[in-house]
Design an enzyme around this catalytic site. Sequence first.
Site, PDB file in Angstrom:
ATOM      1  N   CYS A  58       0.633  -1.363   0.073  1.00 45.62           N
ATOM      2  CA  CYS A  58      -0.349  -0.269   0.416  1.00 45.62           C
ATOM      3  C   CYS A  58       1.371   1.097   0.473  1.00 45.62           C
ATOM      4  O   CYS A  58       1.987   1.449   0.441  1.00 45.62           O
ATOM      5  CB  CYS A  58      -0.596   0.289   0.952  1.00 45.62           C
ATOM      6  N   SER A  60       0.545   4.027   1.893  1.00 42.25           N
ATOM      7  CA  SER A  60       1.000   4.563   2.807  1.00 42.25           C
ATOM      8  C   SER A  60       2.103   4.008   3.713  1.00 42.25           C
ATOM      9  O   SER A  60       2.543   4.773   4.454  1.00 42.25           O
ATOM     10  CB  SER A  60      -0.098   3.828   4.298  1.00 42.25           C
ATOM     11  N   HIS A  63       5.010   6.689   2.872  1.00 45.63           N
ATOM     12  CA  HIS A  63       4.420   7.207   3.423  1.00 45.63           C
ATOM     13  C   HIS A  63       5.371   7.834   4.726  1.00 45.63           C
ATOM     14  O   HIS A  63       6.196   8.483   5.496  1.00 45.63           O
ATOM     15  CB  HIS A  63       3.223   8.329   4.236  1.00 45.63           C
ATOM     16  N   HIS A  79       1.162  -3.502   6.134  1.00 43.91           N
ATOM     17  CA  HIS A  79      -0.498  -3.238   7.081  1.00 43.91           C
ATOM     18  C   HIS A  79      -1.809  -3.926   6.649  1.00 43.91           C
ATOM     19  O   HIS A  79      -2.738  -3.356   7.120  1.00 43.91           O
ATOM     20  CB  HIS A  79      -0.694  -2.371   7.671  1.00 43.91           C
ATOM     21  N   CYS A 186      -7.155  -3.754   4.338  1.00 41.37           N
ATOM     22  CA  CYS A 186      -6.715  -2.158   3.395  1.00 41.37           C
ATOM     23  C   CYS A 186      -7.231  -1.511   2.185  1.00 41.37           C
ATOM     24  O   CYS A 186      -8.444  -1.040   2.431  1.00 41.37           O
ATOM     25  CB  CYS A 186      -5.189  -1.218   3.210  1.00 41.37           C
TER      26      CYS A 186
HETATM   27  N1  LIG Z   1      -7.907   6.911   4.564  1.00 44.80           N
HETATM   28  C1  LIG Z   1      -7.194   5.644   4.849  1.00 44.80           C
HETATM   29  O1  LIG Z   1      -7.857   4.789   5.620  1.00 44.80           O
HETATM   30  C2  LIG Z   1      -6.196   5.045   4.052  1.00 44.80           C
HETATM   31  C3  LIG Z   1      -6.629   3.488   3.514  1.00 44.80           C
HETATM   32  C4  LIG Z   1      -5.000   3.473   2.431  1.00 44.80           C
HETATM   33  C5  LIG Z   1      -4.135   4.075   1.427  1.00 44.80           C
HETATM   34  N2  LIG Z   1      -4.983   5.560   1.857  1.00 44.80           N
HETATM   35  C6  LIG Z   1      -3.904   6.764   1.377  1.00 44.80           C
HETATM   36  O2  LIG Z   1      -4.551   6.836  -0.240  1.00 44.80           O
HETATM   37  C7  LIG Z   1      -4.052   6.982  -0.757  1.00 44.80           C
HETATM   38  C8  LIG Z   1      -3.634   5.984  -2.470  1.00 44.80           C
HETATM   39  O3  LIG Z   1      -3.372   4.652  -1.976  1.00 44.80           O
HETATM   40  P1  LIG Z   1      -2.179   3.844  -3.232  1.00 44.80           P
HETATM   41  O4  LIG Z   1      -2.071   2.366  -1.898  1.00 44.80           O
HETATM   42  O5  LIG Z   1      -3.965   3.348  -3.893  1.00 44.80           O
HETATM   43  O6  LIG Z   1      -1.976   4.748  -3.713  1.00 44.80           O
HETATM   44  P2  LIG Z   1      -1.377   4.793  -5.197  1.00 44.80           P
HETATM   45  O7  LIG Z   1      -0.029   4.899  -5.214  1.00 44.80           O
HETATM   46  O8  LIG Z   1      -0.809   2.615  -5.335  1.00 44.80           O
HETATM   47  O9  LIG Z   1      -1.731   4.839  -6.327  1.00 44.80           O
HETATM   48  C9  LIG Z   1      -1.947   6.218  -6.192  1.00 44.80           C
HETATM   49  C10 LIG Z   1      -2.208   6.634  -7.959  1.00 44.80           C
HETATM   50  O10 LIG Z   1      -2.504   8.317  -7.960  1.00 44.80           O
HETATM   51  C11 LIG Z   1      -2.334   8.657  -8.675  1.00 44.80           C
HETATM   52  N3  LIG Z   1      -1.290  10.231  -8.449  1.00 44.80           N
HETATM   53  C12 LIG Z   1      -0.952  11.189  -8.379  1.00 44.80           C
HETATM   54  N4  LIG Z   1      -0.992  12.497  -8.237  1.00 44.80           N
HETATM   55  C13 LIG Z   1      -2.051  12.150  -9.080  1.00 44.80           C
HETATM   56  C14 LIG Z   1      -2.910  13.174  -9.089  1.00 44.80           C
HETATM   57  N5  LIG Z   1      -2.675  15.245  -9.144  1.00 44.80           N
HETATM   58  N6  LIG Z   1      -4.447  13.281 -10.076  1.00 44.80           N
HETATM   59  C15 LIG Z   1      -4.740  12.107 -10.370  1.00 44.80           C
HETATM   60  N7  LIG Z   1      -4.535  11.281  -9.815  1.00 44.80           N
HETATM   61  C16 LIG Z   1      -2.696  11.319  -9.475  1.00 44.80           C
HETATM   62  C17 LIG Z   1      -0.379   7.961  -8.995  1.00 44.80           C
HETATM   63  O11 LIG Z   1      -0.909   8.104 -11.520  1.00 44.80           O
HETATM   64  C18 LIG Z   1      -0.917   6.347  -8.934  1.00 44.80           C
HETATM   65  O12 LIG Z   1      -1.922   6.050 -10.036  1.00 44.80           O
HETATM   66  C19 LIG Z   1      -1.924   7.504  -0.551  1.00 44.80           C
HETATM   67  O13 LIG Z   1      -2.838   8.076  -0.252  1.00 44.80           O
HETATM   68  C20 LIG Z   1      -2.509   5.995   1.173  1.00 44.80           C
HETATM   69  O14 LIG Z   1      -2.042   6.648   1.658  1.00 44.80           O
HETATM   70  C21 LIG Z   1      -5.389   5.840   3.259  1.00 44.80           C
HETATM   71 ZN   LIG Z   2      -3.307   0.800   3.253  1.00 48.03          ZN
END
Ligand SMILES: NC(=O)c1ccc[n+]([C@@H]2O[C@H](COP(=O)([O-])OP(=O)(O)OC[C@H]3O[C@@H](n4cnc5c(N)ncnc54)[C@H](O)[C@@H]3O)[C@@H](O)[C@H]2O)c1
Ligand SMILES: [Zn+2]
Length: 388
Positions: A58, A60, A63, A79, A186
């Site tokens: 993931c 996260s 980060h 996680h 997650c």
């Molecule tokens: N709130 C929660 O409970 C929770 C849980 C898990 C992950 N997250 C967060 O969710 C986010 C996404 O996680 P992921 O694992 O899917 O990430 P990922 O890196 O697999 O996917 C992110 C996508 O965003 C795209 N992107 C980047 N900048 C962009 C923009 N300006 N406009 C449009 N698209 C854009 C990227 O090209 C990529 O395809 C992360 O910040 C992660 O930490 C939050």
């Molecule tokens: Zn996650």
Amino acid sequence: MDRRRGTFLVSTTTWGYSVKTQAGILWETNTPWSVEEVELDAPKAGEVLVKLAASGLCHSDEHLVTGDLPFALPIIGGHEGAGVVQEVGEGVSWLQPGDHVVFGFIPSCGKCVSCSTGHQNLCDMGALLGLGVQIADGTSRHHAQGKDLSLMCLLGTFGKHTVVNEASCIKIDKDVPLARACLLGCGVVTGWGSAVYAGDVQPGDVVCVVGIGGIGANAIQGAKLAGAKKVIAIDPVEFKREKAMEFGATHTFSSMTEALAGVQDLTWGTMANKVIMTMGVGSGEVLGEALALTAKRGRVVITNIHPAMEMSASVSLLDVTLMEKQIVGSLFGSGNPRYDIPKLIGLYQAGQLDLDGLVTREYPLEGINDGYQDMRDGKNIRGVLVYD
Ligand SMILES: NC(=O)c1ccc[n+]([C@@H]2O[C@H](COP(=O)([O-])OP(=O)(O)OC[C@H]3O[C@@H](n4cnc5c(N)ncnc54)[C@H](O)[C@@H]3O)[C@@H](O)[C@H]2O)c1
Ligand SMILES: [Zn+2]
Ligand SMILES: [Zn+2]
């Protein structure tokens, strides 16, 4: 000493009070994950020793590497894991060796105000997440190079074995492949719930999903299943936009700026009822664009994680008032791990949720840095570590 441990961890056990395993450790920010030997103590009261089968990669955990999430280091990352219970500590009556479990990335005690009002994702036990120590006594069961290690989300799924509190374990059917079930810990519930629960997507809604990774792909699936009329996927990477269509998107754009005119056309100017933010790194700068994509009385759901130090956002607060637009945050898709993980596994079994298509590539534990490079390069919807 419990001698049974010696029989089930044949290749990794030392006889004694602890076992040896391997895990991916982050010692300092902006360094690669280091896969090395970890000494693991036996589970104490309320704890469970699990042999992991797989862990999703993931964003996260990335980060942690960049420092956007300033959790205690050194830390075993990961996680989004699933595995098989090997041993239970004193007082754990509902799990036994051989049970299959998915870990919820937020523990749920079942007793605090949040848990008892149907918001297990906000369980008070989550307060320990930044420290990464065991819930029961605030100490570590994992050690390497003579140092105590913390655990991402109290789990540390970038390891072949781990010891976690029973509050993090969700028992699942044994016939669900663990290399798919791990995603429920997650990404799947977070994305799906961001649309279905936090977004409250209704039949006929127009939904934008911004960022198509493991989270966004599931937001698309959730929006579609909730009856959205149009699901508009926004991502700069062409491969992501192609995959988005496979998960149920109806339209794609490469940026929010480009989507603005497109969504105006598609909705006769009424714009999107829900805009779900699932970019790799959240940005306060782009929140104004998200709000511009949103209809009157529409809702922006902030699921992506923003850097801890970001304290401002560029939004038209006049729009918030005059058009009654809403901005809401969502953790774990605003879902309940104990209810939603088995529920979404049921949707997978019924063919209504695609888990197989989420996994673009599998890696061994040693391939963890390759997996994250592929994520940064936009090559994966989800990479998954699969252990032997
Ligand atoms: N709130 C929660 O409970 C929770 C849980 C898990 C992950 N997250 C967060 O969710 C986010 C996404 O996680 P992921 O694992 O899917 O990430 P990922 O890196 O697999 O996917 C992110 C996508 O965003 C795209 N992107 C980047 N900048 C962009 C923009 N300006 N406009 C449009 N698209 C854009 C990227 O090209 C990529 O395809 C992360 O910040 C992660 O930490 C939050
Ligand atoms: Zn996650
Ligand atoms: Zn609780």
